[in-house]
Design a protein around this motif. Structure first.
Motif, PDB file in Angstrom:
ATOM      1  N   LYS A  78     -26.900  21.890  -1.888  1.00 23.33           N
ATOM      2  CA  LYS A  78     -28.350  22.106  -1.864  1.00 23.33           C
ATOM      3  C   LYS A  78     -28.905  21.914  -0.458  1.00 23.33           C
ATOM      4  O   LYS A  78     -29.793  22.664  -0.026  1.00 23.33           O
ATOM      5  N   LEU A  79     -28.399  20.932   0.267  1.00 25.86           N
ATOM      6  CA  LEU A  79     -28.866  20.698   1.632  1.00 25.86           C
ATOM      7  C   LEU A  79     -28.493  21.861   2.543  1.00 25.86           C
ATOM      8  O   LEU A  79     -29.300  22.294   3.372  1.00 25.86           O
ATOM      9  N   GLU A  80     -27.295  22.385   2.370  1.00 21.71           N
ATOM     10  CA  GLU A  80     -26.866  23.535   3.165  1.00 21.71           C
ATOM     11  C   GLU A  80     -27.760  24.737   2.878  1.00 21.71           C
ATOM     12  O   GLU A  80     -28.169  25.456   3.792  1.00 21.71           O
ATOM     13  N   ARG A  81     -28.091  24.944   1.625  1.00 25.95           N
ATOM     14  CA  ARG A  81     -28.973  26.058   1.243  1.00 25.95           C
ATOM     15  C   ARG A  81     -30.369  25.857   1.829  1.00 25.95           C
ATOM     16  O   ARG A  81     -30.984  26.804   2.337  1.00 25.95           O
ATOM     17  N   ALA A  82     -30.875  24.629   1.787  1.00 24.52           N
ATOM     18  CA  ALA A  82     -32.194  24.350   2.358  1.00 24.52           C
ATOM     19  C   ALA A  82     -32.194  24.560   3.866  1.00 24.52           C
ATOM     20  O   ALA A  82     -33.183  25.076   4.429  1.00 24.52           O
ATOM     21  N   ASN A  83     -31.110  24.205   4.525  1.00 25.59           N
ATOM     22  CA  ASN A  83     -31.014  24.421   5.974  1.00 25.59           C
ATOM     23  C   ASN A  83     -31.029  25.921   6.302  1.00 25.59           C
ATOM     24  O   ASN A  83     -31.697  26.348   7.248  1.00 25.59           O
ATOM     25  N   ARG A  84     -30.281  26.704   5.522  1.00 24.40           N
ATOM     26  CA  ARG A  84     -30.282  28.154   5.747  1.00 24.40           C
ATOM     27  C   ARG A  84     -31.670  28.737   5.509  1.00 24.40           C
ATOM     28  O   ARG A  84     -32.137  29.589   6.272  1.00 24.40           O
ATOM     29  N   LEU A  85     -32.327  28.298   4.447  1.00 24.03           N
ATOM     30  CA  LEU A  85     -33.666  28.783   4.128  1.00 24.03           C
ATOM     31  C   LEU A  85     -34.650  28.429   5.240  1.00 24.03           C
ATOM     32  O   LEU A  85     -35.490  29.255   5.625  1.00 24.03           O
ATOM     33  N   SER A  86     -34.559  27.220   5.779  1.00 22.72           N
ATOM     34  CA  SER A  86     -35.471  26.835   6.860  1.00 22.72           C
ATOM     35  C   SER A  86     -35.196  27.638   8.133  1.00 22.72           C
ATOM     36  O   SER A  86     -36.118  27.968   8.875  1.00 22.72           O
ATOM     37  N   LEU A  87     -33.937  27.960   8.382  1.00 23.19           N
ATOM     38  CA  LEU A  87     -33.598  28.790   9.536  1.00 23.19           C
ATOM     39  C   LEU A  87     -34.180  30.192   9.380  1.00 23.19           C
ATOM     40  O   LEU A  87     -34.757  30.748  10.327  1.00 23.19           O
ATOM     41  N   VAL A  88     -34.072  30.759   8.189  1.00 23.50           N
ATOM     42  CA  VAL A  88     -34.653  32.080   7.921  1.00 23.50           C
ATOM     43  C   VAL A  88     -36.169  32.018   8.070  1.00 23.50           C
ATOM     44  O   VAL A  88     -36.786  32.909   8.683  1.00 23.50           O
ATOM     45  N   ALA A  89     -36.792  30.969   7.553  1.00 26.17           N
ATOM     46  CA  ALA A  89     -38.251  30.839   7.648  1.00 26.17           C
ATOM     47  C   ALA A  89     -38.686  30.700   9.100  1.00 26.17           C
ATOM     48  O   ALA A  89     -39.694  31.300   9.524  1.00 26.17           O
ATOM     49  N   ALA A  90     -37.955  29.947   9.889  1.00 31.18           N
ATOM     50  CA  ALA A  90     -38.298  29.791  11.308  1.00 31.18           C
ATOM     51  C   ALA A  90     -38.139  31.115  12.047  1.00 31.18           C
ATOM     52  O   ALA A  90     -38.964  31.457  12.916  1.00 31.18           O
ATOM     53  N   THR A  91     -37.103  31.871  11.720  1.00 30.79           N
ATOM     54  CA  THR A  91     -36.884  33.178  12.354  1.00 30.79           C
ATOM     55  C   THR A  91     -38.009  34.140  12.008  1.00 30.79           C
ATOM     56  O   THR A  91     -38.534  34.850  12.881  1.00 30.79           O
ATOM     57  N   VAL A  92     -38.401  34.172  10.737  1.00 31.18           N
ATOM     58  CA  VAL A  92     -39.498  35.051  10.309  1.00 31.18           C
ATOM     59  C   VAL A  92     -40.789  34.635  11.001  1.00 31.18           C
ATOM     60  O   VAL A  92     -41.576  35.482  11.450  1.00 31.18           O
ATOM     61  N   ALA A  93     -41.033  33.335  11.125  1.00 31.26           N
ATOM     62  CA  ALA A  93     -42.244  32.861  11.792  1.00 31.26           C
ATOM     63  C   ALA A  93     -42.248  33.259  13.264  1.00 31.26           C
ATOM     64  O   ALA A  93     -43.285  33.670  13.811  1.00 31.26           O
ATOM     65  N   ALA A  94     -41.102  33.143  13.923  1.00 33.07           N
ATOM     66  CA  ALA A  94     -41.016  33.535  15.332  1.00 33.07           C
ATOM     67  C   ALA A  94     -41.248  35.031  15.489  1.00 33.07           C
ATOM     68  O   ALA A  94     -41.952  35.472  16.423  1.00 33.07           O
ATOM     69  N   LEU A  95     -40.677  35.820  14.592  1.00 32.46           N
ATOM     70  CA  LEU A  95     -40.906  37.269  14.644  1.00 32.46           C
ATOM     71  C   LEU A  95     -42.373  37.605  14.394  1.00 32.46           C
ATOM     72  O   LEU A  95     -42.939  38.486  15.060  1.00 32.46           O
ATOM     73  N   ALA A  96     -43.002  36.925  13.450  1.00 28.29           N
ATOM     74  CA  ALA A  96     -44.421  37.165  13.157  1.00 28.29           C
ATOM     75  C   ALA A  96     -45.275  36.803  14.367  1.00 28.29           C
ATOM     76  O   ALA A  96     -46.238  37.513  14.703  1.00 28.29           O
ATOM     77  N   PHE A  97     -44.917  35.708  15.037  1.00 22.12           N
ATOM     78  CA  PHE A  97     -45.652  35.319  16.241  1.00 22.12           C
ATOM     79  C   PHE A  97     -45.494  36.376  17.334  1.00 22.12           C
ATOM     80  O   PHE A  97     -46.461  36.731  18.020  1.00 22.12           O
ATOM     81  N   ALA A  98     -44.274  36.874  17.488  1.00 26.12           N
ATOM     82  CA  ALA A  98     -44.018  37.895  18.510  1.00 26.12           C
ATOM     83  C   ALA A  98     -44.790  39.176  18.198  1.00 26.12           C
ATOM     84  O   ALA A  98     -45.393  39.793  19.101  1.00 26.12           O
ATOM     85  N   VAL A  99     -44.815  39.591  16.943  1.00 21.08           N
ATOM     86  CA  VAL A  99     -45.564  40.796  16.546  1.00 21.08           C
ATOM     87  C   VAL A  99     -47.052  40.576  16.770  1.00 21.08           C
ATOM     88  O   VAL A  99     -47.763  41.478  17.266  1.00 21.08           O
ATOM     89  N   ALA A 100     -47.554  39.400  16.436  1.00 22.18           N
ATOM     90  CA  ALA A 100     -48.994  39.118  16.640  1.00 22.18           C
ATOM     91  C   ALA A 100     -49.332  39.110  18.122  1.00 22.18           C
ATOM     92  O   ALA A 100     -50.389  39.640  18.533  1.00 22.18           O
ATOM     93  N   ALA A 101     -48.479  38.519  18.942  1.00 21.55           N
ATOM     94  CA  ALA A 101     -48.723  38.496  20.384  1.00 21.55           C
ATOM     95  C   ALA A 101     -48.686  39.926  20.942  1.00 21.55           C
ATOM     96  O   ALA A 101     -49.521  40.273  21.790  1.00 21.55           O
ATOM     97  N   TYR A 102     -47.783  40.743  20.482  1.00 24.59           N
ATOM     98  CA  TYR A 102     -47.686  42.143  20.933  1.00 24.59           C
ATOM     99  C   TYR A 102     -48.929  42.921  20.514  1.00 24.59           C
ATOM    100  O   TYR A 102     -49.466  43.718  21.282  1.00 24.59           O
ATOM    101  N   ALA A 103     -49.383  42.668  19.282  1.00 24.41           N
ATOM    102  CA  ALA A 103     -50.570  43.369  18.787  1.00 24.41           C
ATOM    103  C   ALA A 103     -51.813  42.963  19.560  1.00 24.41           C
ATOM    104  O   ALA A 103     -52.688  43.802  19.839  1.00 24.41           O
ATOM    105  N   LEU A 104     -51.925  41.714  19.965  1.00 20.49           N
ATOM    106  CA  LEU A 104     -53.081  41.274  20.736  1.00 20.49           C
ATOM    107  C   LEU A 104     -53.032  41.806  22.168  1.00 20.49           C
ATOM    108  O   LEU A 104     -54.064  42.081  22.770  1.00 20.49           O
TER     109      LEU A 104
END
Length: 106
Positions: A78-104
């Protein structure tokens, strides 16, 4: 050490009660000639009861250890799965930030 004591604590009264044999005592000053063999028999009986108690305690501790090992394996997965999920969430957040910065910027 504390975990071992908490596991054994419920069995301590039974172990102590079985560990102290109550020997037959001689009445009066003179000792009966068959008193020593009777005391030896009582001691052997107490030792047999102690051995049985230790065997039961060991079996229960083995079951507990097996259950703890299974639970730790499940928690590790379960901890390994939570770590993978948090890594995916952080990656998506970074991509969203990059897209928002590009759009601005555009």
């Amino acid at each position: 050490m504390a975990a071992w004591f908490t596991a054994v604590a419920p069995f301590l009264p039974d172990i102590i009660q079985m560990a102290k044999p109550i020997f037959t005592r001689a009445k009066g000053e003179e000792k009966a000639p068959d008193l020593v063999p009777q005391q030896i028999a009582e001691l052997q009986d107490a030792a047999a009861q102690n051995a049985e108690s230790v065997r039961v305690l060991a079996a229960e501790m083995q079951q507990t250890l097996t259950a703890l090992q299974q639970a730790s394996g499940e928690l590790e997965r379960k901890l390994e799965r939570a770590n993978r999920l948090s890594l995916v969430a952080a990656t998506v957040a970074a991509l969203a930030f990059a897209v928002a910065a590009y759009a601005l910027a555009a």
